[in-house]
Design a protein around this motif. Structure first.
Motif, mmCIF file in Angstrom:
data_model
loop_
_atom_site.group_PDB
_atom_site.id
_atom_site.type_symbol
_atom_site.label_atom_id
_atom_site.label_comp_id
_atom_site.label_asym_id
_atom_site.label_seq_id
_atom_site.Cartn_x
_atom_site.Cartn_y
_atom_site.Cartn_z
ATOM 1 N N CYS A 36 0.522 -0.838 -0.195
ATOM 2 C CA CYS A 36 -0.257 0.099 -0.125
ATOM 3 C C CYS A 36 0.799 0.957 0.386
ATOM 4 O O CYS A 36 2.235 1.964 0.500
ATOM 5 C CB CYS A 36 -1.174 -0.018 1.206
ATOM 6 S SG CYS A 36 -1.699 1.203 1.506
ATOM 7 N N ILE A 37 0.386 2.498 -0.933
ATOM 8 C CA ILE A 37 1.434 2.777 -1.078
ATOM 9 C C ILE A 37 0.251 4.577 -1.130
ATOM 10 O O ILE A 37 0.086 4.666 -1.922
ATOM 11 C CB ILE A 37 2.821 3.168 -2.392
ATOM 12 C CG1 ILE A 37 3.726 2.130 -2.257
ATOM 13 C CG2 ILE A 37 3.419 4.804 -2.751
ATOM 14 C CD1 ILE A 37 4.270 1.832 -3.908
ATOM 15 N N LEU A 38 1.081 5.488 -0.288
ATOM 16 C CA LEU A 38 -0.128 6.380 -0.148
ATOM 17 C C LEU A 38 1.017 7.843 -1.025
ATOM 18 O O LEU A 38 2.007 7.750 -0.452
ATOM 19 C CB LEU A 38 -0.006 6.679 1.428
ATOM 20 C CG LEU A 38 -0.954 5.825 2.358
ATOM 21 C CD1 LEU A 38 -1.273 5.863 3.737
ATOM 22 C CD2 LEU A 38 -2.109 4.743 1.386
ATOM 23 N N TYR A 39 -0.074 8.485 -1.155
ATOM 24 C CA TYR A 39 0.307 9.515 -1.061
ATOM 25 C C TYR A 39 0.063 10.979 -0.299
ATOM 26 O O TYR A 39 -0.850 10.731 0.012
ATOM 27 C CB TYR A 39 0.308 10.329 -2.956
ATOM 28 C CG TYR A 39 0.461 12.041 -2.756
ATOM 29 C CD1 TYR A 39 1.505 12.096 -3.364
ATOM 30 C CD2 TYR A 39 -0.330 12.609 -2.521
ATOM 31 C CE1 TYR A 39 1.929 13.205 -3.673
ATOM 32 C CE2 TYR A 39 -0.196 14.162 -2.452
ATOM 33 C CZ TYR A 39 0.923 14.463 -3.303
ATOM 34 O OH TYR A 39 1.303 16.077 -3.386
ATOM 35 N N GLY A 40 1.077 11.713 -0.160
ATOM 36 C CA GLY A 40 0.140 12.985 1.106
ATOM 37 C C GLY A 40 1.515 14.726 0.755
ATOM 38 O O GLY A 40 2.145 14.171 0.174
ATOM 39 N N GLY A 41 1.027 15.521 1.063
ATOM 40 C CA GLY A 41 1.145 16.490 0.001
ATOM 41 C C GLY A 41 -0.305 17.368 -0.569
ATOM 42 O O GLY A 41 -0.284 17.531 -1.027
ATOM 43 N N SER A 42 -0.991 18.576 0.605
ATOM 44 C CA SER A 42 -1.773 18.860 0.487
ATOM 45 C C SER A 42 -2.627 18.386 -0.064
ATOM 46 O O SER A 42 -3.793 18.760 -1.163
ATOM 47 C CB SER A 42 -1.303 20.322 -0.635
ATOM 48 O OG SER A 42 -0.222 20.743 0.233
ATOM 49 N N VAL A 43 -3.125 16.759 0.293
ATOM 50 C CA VAL A 43 -4.897 16.519 -0.183
ATOM 51 C C VAL A 43 -5.552 17.138 0.725
ATOM 52 O O VAL A 43 -5.761 16.910 1.604
ATOM 53 C CB VAL A 43 -4.827 14.405 0.115
ATOM 54 C CG1 VAL A 43 -5.854 14.217 -0.425
ATOM 55 C CG2 VAL A 43 -3.221 14.267 -0.645
ATOM 56 N N LYS A 44 -7.012 17.368 -0.725
ATOM 57 C CA LYS A 44 -8.228 18.136 -0.559
ATOM 58 C C LYS A 44 -8.379 17.216 -0.375
ATOM 59 O O LYS A 44 -8.927 16.100 -1.887
ATOM 60 C CB LYS A 44 -7.806 18.701 -0.730
ATOM 61 C CG LYS A 44 -6.823 19.997 -0.699
ATOM 62 C CD LYS A 44 -7.208 21.077 0.613
ATOM 63 C CE LYS A 44 -5.948 22.005 1.033
ATOM 64 N NZ LYS A 44 -4.976 21.342 1.721
ATOM 65 N N ALA A 45 -10.393 17.499 -0.759
ATOM 66 C CA ALA A 45 -11.771 16.809 -1.408
ATOM 67 C C ALA A 45 -11.276 17.173 -2.841
ATOM 68 O O ALA A 45 -11.718 15.878 -3.148
ATOM 69 C CB ALA A 45 -13.168 17.617 -0.859
ATOM 70 N N ALA A 46 -11.074 18.107 -3.145
ATOM 71 C CA ALA A 46 -10.902 18.420 -4.703
ATOM 72 C C ALA A 46 -10.117 17.593 -5.905
ATOM 73 O O ALA A 46 -10.241 18.116 -6.608
ATOM 74 C CB ALA A 46 -10.815 19.892 -4.190
ATOM 75 N N ASN A 47 -8.588 17.405 -4.885
ATOM 76 C CA ASN A 47 -7.809 16.370 -5.351
ATOM 77 C C ASN A 47 -7.468 15.120 -5.894
ATOM 78 O O ASN A 47 -7.067 14.189 -6.233
ATOM 79 C CB ASN A 47 -6.318 17.512 -5.745
ATOM 80 C CG ASN A 47 -6.344 17.264 -4.286
ATOM 81 O OD1 ASN A 47 -6.588 16.635 -3.709
ATOM 82 N ND2 ASN A 47 -5.042 18.458 -4.016
#
Ligand code: PGA
Length: 252
Positions: A206-217
């Motif tokens: 499982c590879i998560l992305y992090g950095g300014s994740v918002k509902a919009a993106n």
């Protein structure tokens, strides 16, 4: 098919009353979402509160750091077994704020990773390049070095019990998100690097992305083939924002 995972990283935010409202809002918002997994990593003093408010929910909890030592004269540090005592599932390791502000090296991060596994915790191991590193074209080199520190110490079998989070330092708390294509490229690189050691572990990782994740993106990021969810800072502090990201992961 890998299940998607969304984990909140509260960082050094929270107060008892605020946490209660936030966690109740999250539990109510994600209770019906059965197709993805959810968690929150809270400051140490609130682990007991998280445990009591989340224990009968589909939200797991964890911490943001731990000591690599089992116990001893380490004033101010928190041992892996202490996190296990409070029912933690996750512990974030090697976050760029730990690496940058607290001078945690790749070696320390790898030792913490090992210590977390020994205590039965699931490490969320963070990697990512700075803006200067991206601009000078060494993103893959930086991420590979960070990843190899753990692969060399714990092996692919260690990584099989962990989650990786790709968090470009330039995107954390800045409002600048990596484009889905930029993130996907690094996620695919990470999976490929693990596959050189063990393709089955790489496929399941499982590879998560992090950095300014918002509902919009979130929807477009989570649609990429190697992005398995998100590690969410700022947006995890507002129940409706966090729930909206969780819904995106659950495809609702
Ligand atoms: P951010 O933080 O979502 O506020 O950018 C992410 C993180 O640091 O894990």
């Amino acid at each position: 098919m890998r299940r998607k995972l969304v984990v909140g990283n509260w960082k050094m935010y929270g107060r008892l009353a605020r946490n209660k409202a936030l966690l109740e809002g999250v539990v109510a918002g994600v209770g019906a979402l059965k197709t993805a997994d959810f968690g929150v990593c809270v400051p140490y003093p609130y682990l007991a509160q998280a445990q009591s408010l989340l224990q009968n929910s589909n939200v797991v909890w964890g911490a943001q750091n731990l000591s690599q030592h089992e116990e001893g004269a380490f004033t101010g540090a928190v041992a892996p077994g202490m996190l296990a005592d409070f029912g933690c599932r996750f512990v974030i390791i090697g976050h760029s704020e730990r690496r940058g502000l607290f001078h945690e090296s790749n070696e320390i991060a790898a030792a913490k990773f090992d210590a977390a596994l020994k205590a039965g915790l699931t490490p969320i191991f963070c990697v990512g390049e700075t803006l200067a590193e991206r601009e000078s074209g060494v993103t893959e080199q930086v991420v590979a070095t960070q990843l190899d520190a753990v692969l060399d110490r714990a092996g692919a079998s260690g990584l099989a019990k962990a989650v990786v989070a790709y968090e470009p330092v330039w995107a954390i708390g800045t409002g600048k998100t990596a484009s889905p294509e930029q993130a996907q490229a690094v996620h695919a690189f990470i999976r490929g690097r693990v596959a050189q050691q063990d393709s089955q572990v790489a496929q399941a990782l499982c590879i998560l992305y992090g950095g300014s994740v918002k509902a919009a993106n979130a929807v477009e990021l989570f649609a990429m083939p190697d992005i398995d969810g998100g590690l969410i800072g700022g947006a995890s502090l507002v129940a409706e924002d966090f729930v909206a990201i969780c819904r995106a992961a659950a495809g609702k």
